[in-house]
Structure formats: structure tokens, C-alpha cells
Design a protein around this motif. Sequence first.
Motif, PDB file in Angstrom:
ATOM      1  N   GLY A 117       0.872   1.832   0.081  1.00 37.04           N
ATOM      2  CA  GLY A 117       1.831   0.767  -0.177  1.00 37.04           C
ATOM      3  C   GLY A 117       1.271  -0.444  -0.882  1.00 37.04           C
ATOM      4  O   GLY A 117       1.999  -1.418  -1.126  1.00 37.04           O
ATOM      5  N   THR A 118      -0.015  -0.430  -1.234  1.00 32.38           N
ATOM      6  CA  THR A 118      -0.634  -1.578  -1.907  1.00 32.38           C
ATOM      7  C   THR A 118       0.026  -1.847  -3.258  1.00 32.38           C
ATOM      8  O   THR A 118       0.181  -0.935  -4.075  1.00 32.38           O
ATOM      9  N   PRO A 119       0.426  -3.098  -3.540  1.00 37.98           N
ATOM     10  CA  PRO A 119       0.999  -3.421  -4.841  1.00 37.98           C
ATOM     11  C   PRO A 119      -0.091  -3.508  -5.920  1.00 37.98           C
ATOM     12  O   PRO A 119      -1.146  -4.106  -5.693  1.00 37.98           O
ATOM     13  N   PHE A 138       2.923 -13.555 -10.432  1.00 41.51           N
ATOM     14  CA  PHE A 138       2.639 -12.224 -10.951  1.00 41.51           C
ATOM     15  C   PHE A 138       3.572 -11.215 -10.306  1.00 41.51           C
ATOM     16  O   PHE A 138       3.831 -11.270  -9.099  1.00 41.51           O
ATOM     17  N   GLN A 139       4.040 -10.292 -11.110  1.00 38.92           N
ATOM     18  CA  GLN A 139       4.953  -9.264 -10.636  1.00 38.92           C
ATOM     19  C   GLN A 139       4.214  -7.939 -10.491  1.00 38.92           C
ATOM     20  O   GLN A 139       3.549  -7.508 -11.435  1.00 38.92           O
ATOM     21  N   PRO A 140       4.289  -7.288  -9.347  1.00 33.44           N
ATOM     22  CA  PRO A 140       3.675  -5.954  -9.239  1.00 33.44           C
ATOM     23  C   PRO A 140       4.265  -5.000 -10.273  1.00 33.44           C
ATOM     24  O   PRO A 140       5.459  -5.072 -10.604  1.00 33.44           O
ATOM     25  N   ILE A 141       3.420  -4.118 -10.778  1.00 35.32           N
ATOM     26  CA  ILE A 141       3.882  -3.133 -11.758  1.00 35.32           C
ATOM     27  C   ILE A 141       3.951  -1.737 -11.171  1.00 35.32           C
ATOM     28  O   ILE A 141       4.553  -0.837 -11.759  1.00 35.32           O
ATOM     29  N   ALA A 142       3.326  -1.548 -10.004  1.00 36.46           N
ATOM     30  CA  ALA A 142       3.258  -0.210  -9.423  1.00 36.46           C
ATOM     31  C   ALA A 142       2.939  -0.328  -7.948  1.00 36.46           C
ATOM     32  O   ALA A 142       2.601  -1.413  -7.442  1.00 36.46           O
ATOM     33  N   VAL A 143       3.019   0.798  -7.254  1.00 38.48           N
ATOM     34  CA  VAL A 143       2.677   0.843  -5.838  1.00 38.48           C
ATOM     35  C   VAL A 143       1.790   2.057  -5.574  1.00 38.48           C
ATOM     36  O   VAL A 143       1.950   3.098  -6.232  1.00 38.48           O
ATOM     37  N   VAL A 144       0.856   1.914  -4.650  1.00 36.40           N
ATOM     38  CA  VAL A 144      -0.084   2.986  -4.334  1.00 36.40           C
ATOM     39  C   VAL A 144       0.487   3.897  -3.249  1.00 36.40           C
ATOM     40  O   VAL A 144       1.047   3.420  -2.254  1.00 36.40           O
ATOM     41  N   PHE A 150      -4.183  -7.713  -1.855  1.00 40.88           N
ATOM     42  CA  PHE A 150      -4.469  -7.403  -0.451  1.00 40.88           C
ATOM     43  C   PHE A 150      -3.238  -7.806   0.369  1.00 40.88           C
ATOM     44  O   PHE A 150      -3.232  -8.825   1.059  1.00 40.88           O
ATOM     45  N   SER A 151      -2.196  -7.011   0.273  1.00 43.99           N
ATOM     46  CA  SER A 151      -0.895  -7.397   0.806  1.00 43.99           C
ATOM     47  C   SER A 151      -0.895  -7.559   2.316  1.00 43.99           C
ATOM     48  O   SER A 151      -0.109  -8.350   2.859  1.00 43.99           O
ATOM     49  N   PHE A 192      -9.947 -11.546   2.463  1.00 46.02           N
ATOM     50  CA  PHE A 192      -9.385 -12.837   2.843  1.00 46.02           C
ATOM     51  C   PHE A 192      -9.900 -13.893   1.864  1.00 46.02           C
ATOM     52  O   PHE A 192     -10.961 -14.487   2.070  1.00 46.02           O
ATOM     53  N   ARG A 193      -9.130 -14.136   0.800  1.00 52.68           N
ATOM     54  CA  ARG A 193      -9.565 -14.957  -0.311  1.00 52.68           C
ATOM     55  C   ARG A 193      -8.497 -15.993  -0.644  1.00 52.68           C
ATOM     56  O   ARG A 193      -7.325 -15.830  -0.265  1.00 52.68           O
ATOM     57  N   PRO A 194      -8.855 -17.057  -1.387  1.00 54.04           N
ATOM     58  CA  PRO A 194      -7.831 -18.025  -1.799  1.00 54.04           C
ATOM     59  C   PRO A 194      -6.659 -17.351  -2.520  1.00 54.04           C
ATOM     60  O   PRO A 194      -5.501 -17.679  -2.284  1.00 54.04           O
ATOM     61  N   ASN A 195      -6.971 -16.434  -3.395  1.00 56.19           N
ATOM     62  CA  ASN A 195      -5.964 -15.567  -4.009  1.00 56.19           C
ATOM     63  C   ASN A 195      -6.337 -14.134  -3.630  1.00 56.19           C
ATOM     64  O   ASN A 195      -7.362 -13.626  -4.094  1.00 56.19           O
ATOM     65  N   PRO A 196      -5.547 -13.484  -2.780  1.00 56.67           N
ATOM     66  CA  PRO A 196      -5.941 -12.176  -2.242  1.00 56.67           C
ATOM     67  C   PRO A 196      -5.792 -11.044  -3.255  1.00 56.67           C
ATOM     68  O   PRO A 196      -4.948 -10.156  -3.114  1.00 56.67           O
ATOM     69  N   ILE A 197      -6.625 -11.098  -4.284  1.00 59.38           N
ATOM     70  CA  ILE A 197      -6.585 -10.106  -5.362  1.00 59.38           C
ATOM     71  C   ILE A 197      -7.841  -9.250  -5.294  1.00 59.38           C
ATOM     72  O   ILE A 197      -8.946  -9.765  -5.124  1.00 59.38           O
ATOM     73  N   GLY A 198      -7.680  -7.945  -5.422  1.00 61.61           N
ATOM     74  CA  GLY A 198      -8.799  -7.014  -5.421  1.00 61.61           C
ATOM     75  C   GLY A 198      -8.929  -6.303  -6.756  1.00 61.61           C
ATOM     76  O   GLY A 198      -8.003  -6.283  -7.568  1.00 61.61           O
ATOM     77  N   LEU A 199     -10.082  -5.711  -6.962  1.00 61.43           N
ATOM     78  CA  LEU A 199     -10.390  -5.017  -8.207  1.00 61.43           C
ATOM     79  C   LEU A 199     -11.177  -3.763  -7.868  1.00 61.43           C
ATOM     80  O   LEU A 199     -12.222  -3.838  -7.217  1.00 61.43           O
ATOM     81  N   SER A 200     -10.680  -2.602  -8.283  1.00 58.72           N
ATOM     82  CA  SER A 200     -11.362  -1.342  -7.971  1.00 58.72           C
ATOM     83  C   SER A 200     -11.375  -0.421  -9.185  1.00 58.72           C
ATOM     84  O   SER A 200     -10.347  -0.222  -9.825  1.00 58.72           O
ATOM     85  N   PRO A 201     -12.552   0.161  -9.488  1.00 60.04           N
ATOM     86  CA  PRO A 201     -12.594   1.222 -10.493  1.00 60.04           C
ATOM     87  C   PRO A 201     -12.363   2.567  -9.807  1.00 60.04           C
ATOM     88  O   PRO A 201     -12.945   2.843  -8.758  1.00 60.04           O
ATOM     89  N   VAL A 202     -11.515   3.396 -10.380  1.00 57.71           N
ATOM     90  CA  VAL A 202     -11.206   4.699  -9.799  1.00 57.71           C
ATOM     91  C   VAL A 202     -11.207   5.759 -10.892  1.00 57.71           C
ATOM     92  O   VAL A 202     -11.084   5.446 -12.078  1.00 57.71           O
ATOM     93  N   LYS A 203     -11.341   7.004 -10.471  1.00 53.87           N
ATOM     94  CA  LYS A 203     -11.291   8.114 -11.415  1.00 53.87           C
ATOM     95  C   LYS A 203      -9.847   8.502 -11.678  1.00 53.87           C
ATOM     96  O   LYS A 203      -9.062   8.680 -10.745  1.00 53.87           O
ATOM     97  N   LEU A 204      -9.492   8.624 -12.953  1.00 55.28           N
ATOM     98  CA  LEU A 204      -8.147   9.042 -13.334  1.00 55.28           C
ATOM     99  C   LEU A 204      -8.124  10.559 -13.497  1.00 55.28           C
ATOM    100  O   LEU A 204      -8.827  11.112 -14.338  1.00 55.28           O
ATOM    101  N   ILE A 205      -7.336  11.214 -12.662  1.00 55.52           N
ATOM    102  CA  ILE A 205      -7.265  12.670 -12.676  1.00 55.52           C
ATOM    103  C   ILE A 205      -6.208  13.165 -13.647  1.00 55.52           C
ATOM    104  O   ILE A 205      -6.444  14.079 -14.438  1.00 55.52           O
ATOM    105  N   ASN A 206      -5.037  12.546 -13.578  1.00 58.54           N
ATOM    106  CA  ASN A 206      -3.922  13.051 -14.377  1.00 58.54           C
ATOM    107  C   ASN A 206      -2.827  11.998 -14.432  1.00 58.54           C
ATOM    108  O   ASN A 206      -2.741  11.115 -13.579  1.00 58.54           O
ATOM    109  N   ILE A 207      -1.982  12.102 -15.467  1.00 61.08           N
ATOM    110  CA  ILE A 207      -0.785  11.271 -15.583  1.00 61.08           C
ATOM    111  C   ILE A 207       0.411  12.209 -15.679  1.00 61.08           C
ATOM    112  O   ILE A 207       0.418  13.117 -16.504  1.00 61.08           O
TER     113      ILE A 207
END
Length: 239
Positions: A130-132, A7-13, A64-65, A96-111
Motif C-alpha cells: 500500500g505504499t504510495p 506532491f500527488q502519488p502516481i502509483a501504489v505498491v 513512509f505513509s 521518521f524524517r521532516p519529510n517522510p520520503i524514501g528512495l529505493s533502487p529495485v530490479k525491474l522484472i517486467n511491465i
Amino acid sequence: MQDTYIFQPIAVVNSPYKEKFGIPRQPGLAETVTSSITLLPEFSTQEIVRGLENCSHIWLLFVFSECLEKGWKPTVRPPRLGGNKRIGVFSSRSPFRPNPIGLSPVKLINIEITEGCTTLFISGADLLDGTPILDIKPYLPYSDSLPEASFPFAENIKLLQQTIFFSESALSTLATEERRLAQPIKNQITELLRCDPRPAYKKNDPDKSYGVKLHDLNIRFRITDEHIYVDLIEVTRQA
């Protein structure tokens, strides 16, 4: 079935959380803390986010880089259970998971789209700077909100209710830094400390002083059964 997927990161935090310690353990607990997501150049087009501005909230899939090199174990000791009881990793939100992937719902303020750079401004994220980001999806209220769902280990969040005291030194620094950063720092600190960032095994030491990083500030604090004390706010930015 394919054995390996890439998987390729599409953005950075871009986040005010500069280290793992102190980050709320779940999203949405520090709503006044804002972050941004910058799409990488190959994904930074107006078309790729067309329609997303209609979403009040979005899902973020991320890596979870900081945990990649630390591996994982079949069982973990969640802070929610006092750090003593072990449960299966798939029964937890441990990074700390077999595949260190996280999932978070957040509020979208603006684009914001400027000169080929696409940035999403969000609040309530629980993400390290810096989270991918692997993917962004709309939050769908009719299917993603399940009022009948239950999990006895985490039925609700217990926020600290102690009165928070800021020292005169901390208040003086706050006055300056809130103007400089244009952020509600006092409210942000209050939200973070009510989430109780202390390690579970050290919560019985009322004299223990901790430091939590937020923006370029180091907040020194103590927590007792009756009060939360913010003793000092240090500016850590480079001259």
C-alpha cells in the motif's frame, strides 16, 4: 522560495510485506521477494513508461505513509548501531524524517499493460503493502553507482550465517503454500530472517519467539547464536 509543495502519488505498491516488522531495512537484501507497482488511472498510459522496459533497475521515490502521524526527532538510534547510539536523522535512513520520503533502487522484472492498467513487476523492494509512490526514475549505472563512496557506520551488510531449521509442521505448510502462491516461500523466508528483523534491544534473548508477516502467512521464528528456527507457519487469509 515557495514554503509548501504538494506532491500527488502516481502509483501504489502491492507487496507481500503486510506490516513494518520484518521488512528488510534496505532494498536488495531479499531478492527473491517480488512486488508490483500499479500506476494510478490518470498516469496509467503506455506512453508514460515508454522506454522504461530497457532498464534493468529503477529508482522508486515513495512516502513512509505509516510514519506520517508519528513525527520526527533531530536524532535517531539506528538498529545498525545496536539501537543505543544516537546520530542525526540526516545521517540515517530512518523513516521518521521532516519529510517522510524514501528512495529505493529495485530490479525491474517486467511491465504489463492490460485494459488501461499499467503494472511494474519488481524484486528486492523494501516497501510495505500500500505504499504510495511519488516518482519512478531509471537507475543509471555510470552515475548512480559510486564504488569510491564510503560511510563508516554502514560499510557493509552483516547477514546472519546461522543454519536455518524448519520444523516438520513448517515444511508441511510450505509445500502447500508454495504451490498456492507460486512463490519460493522457503527462499524468501530464509532471506528475510538472515536480515535479522529482531529489535536490537531484544537480540540477547534466544528463547524469544517472533512473528513476521509475509504474503498472508505468519512465520514464527527464534534466533540463537548457533541456529535460526522456523517453528510454525500460519495461514492468516480470511476464509
